[in-house]
Motif scaffolding. Structure first.
Motif, PDB file in Angstrom:
ATOM      1  N   LEU A  95       7.535  46.070   0.950  1.00  0.00           N
ATOM      2  CA  LEU A  95       6.680  44.698   0.520  1.00  0.00           C
ATOM      3  C   LEU A  95       8.010  44.214   1.546  1.00  0.00           C
ATOM      4  CD1 LEU A  95       7.712  44.961  -3.650  1.00  0.00           C
ATOM      5  CD2 LEU A  95       5.418  45.290  -2.199  1.00  0.00           C
TER       6      LEU A  95
ATOM      7  N   SER B  31      12.874  42.971   3.851  1.00  0.00           N
ATOM      8  CA  SER B  31      11.785  44.459   2.579  1.00  0.00           C
ATOM      9  C   SER B  31      12.586  45.023   1.945  1.00  0.00           C
ATOM     10  CB  SER B  31      11.569  45.010   3.636  1.00  0.00           C
ATOM     11  OG  SER B  31      11.781  45.715   4.447  1.00  0.00           O
TER      12      SER B  31
ATOM     13  N   ASP C 221       7.272  38.795  -8.703  1.00  0.00           N
ATOM     14  CA  ASP C 221       7.259  39.523  -6.494  1.00  0.00           C
ATOM     15  C   ASP C 221       7.235  40.630  -6.152  1.00  0.00           C
ATOM     16  OD1 ASP C 221       7.285  36.322  -5.683  1.00  0.00           O
ATOM     17  OD2 ASP C 221       9.557  36.597  -7.227  1.00  0.00           O
ATOM     18  N   ILE C 222       8.315  41.518  -7.497  1.00  0.00           N
ATOM     19  CA  ILE C 222       7.904  43.232  -7.735  1.00  0.00           C
ATOM     20  C   ILE C 222       7.587  43.810  -8.762  1.00  0.00           C
ATOM     21  CG2 ILE C 222       9.335  45.258  -7.306  1.00  0.00           C
ATOM     22  CD1 ILE C 222      11.654  43.944  -5.401  1.00  0.00           C
TER      23      ILE C 222
ATOM     24  N   LYS D 179       6.552  52.437  -0.518  1.00  0.00           N
ATOM     25  CA  LYS D 179       5.767  51.902  -0.820  1.00  0.00           C
ATOM     26  C   LYS D 179       6.117  50.406   0.153  1.00  0.00           C
ATOM     27  CE  LYS D 179       2.525  48.202  -1.813  1.00  0.00           C
ATOM     28  NZ  LYS D 179       0.882  47.639  -2.738  1.00  0.00           N
TER      29      LYS D 179
END
Length: 127
Positions: free
Chosen positions: A21, A8, A43-44, A19
């Protein structure tokens, strides 16, 4: 023993501060590439940071096989790298003064900056 095959990245600043991911770890011998940028489909995704290029950087994770033992059938060690993709404003790791050039190794727990946004590569957990 259950293995949590996840890694992550956590936002450490900006509107998504806090947050996390989640991404699935690659299989042994494979590599996961995480695209980071302002462009849809990254993706980010950092559309709120005008210092971020469309495809700013890539974060890579490779599951390197190691010699097995009786207790672990398919052991591996994860290695990580961060690569600037020719961004205008550079990619930075921790407190380094200059932007990274090419691929740079990244350790779990390290902070890195894309544009004005700080992110952290979290330490992968095995449960």
């Amino acid at each position: 023993m259950y293995m949590n095959r996840e890694l992550s990245v956590t936002f450490m600043s900006g509107p998504l501060d806090g947050k996390t991911l989640h991404f699935e770890q690659p299989e042994t011998g494979e590599e996961l590439i995480i695209n980071i940028g302002r462009r849809d489909g990254c993706d980010i995704h950092l559309p709120f940071d005008n210092q971020v290029s469309r495809l700013h950087a890539r974060l890579g994770c490779k599951a390197n096989p190691v010699t097995g033992s009786e207790s672990v059938a398919d052991p591996f060690i994860l290695s990580f790298w961060l690569e600037d993709m020719g961004s205008r404003n550079g990619t930075f790791i921790e407190r380094e003064k200059g932007a990274i050039k090419g691929k740079s190794g990244l350790r779990p727990g390290a902070l890195f900056r894309i544009g004005r946004t700080w992110l952290r590569l979290d330490v992968p957990l095995s449960i």
